[in-house]
Design a protein around this motif. Sequence first.
Motif: not given
Length: 122
Positions: A56-69, A47-54
Amino acid sequence: MITGSRKQEIDLYSTDLAETGKILKPNDFFDYIVTKDDISQSKPNPESYQMALEHFDMVEKLNKVLVIEDSMIGAISAYLAGLKNIGIIYDSHSDFERYDLKKFNKYYWESWRDFEKEMLND
């Protein structure tokens, strides 16, 4: 920034009263922060990642997102959100997760300093 901390903690970490605030004031540094107070289900739920994706309008651009965990729970959360993830272990309380985090992530560093050295050729 996606964090399991409460907003009140991030506010404290953004002052000179906290060591983090002396180095990095999260409220000033990050454009958007999702805290434990903003979500109904914590990690490993995505949910927290989905909130951030929404946001930044990145829901359709997941291949452009990199997470550091820095934790397995966070890495699983990012994975469930459909995101690529880098694993970095930075403290001793996470020692038990090192092996799983290495298996789970395509890229992995033992510390932030190792990440910085390689990425910045420092």
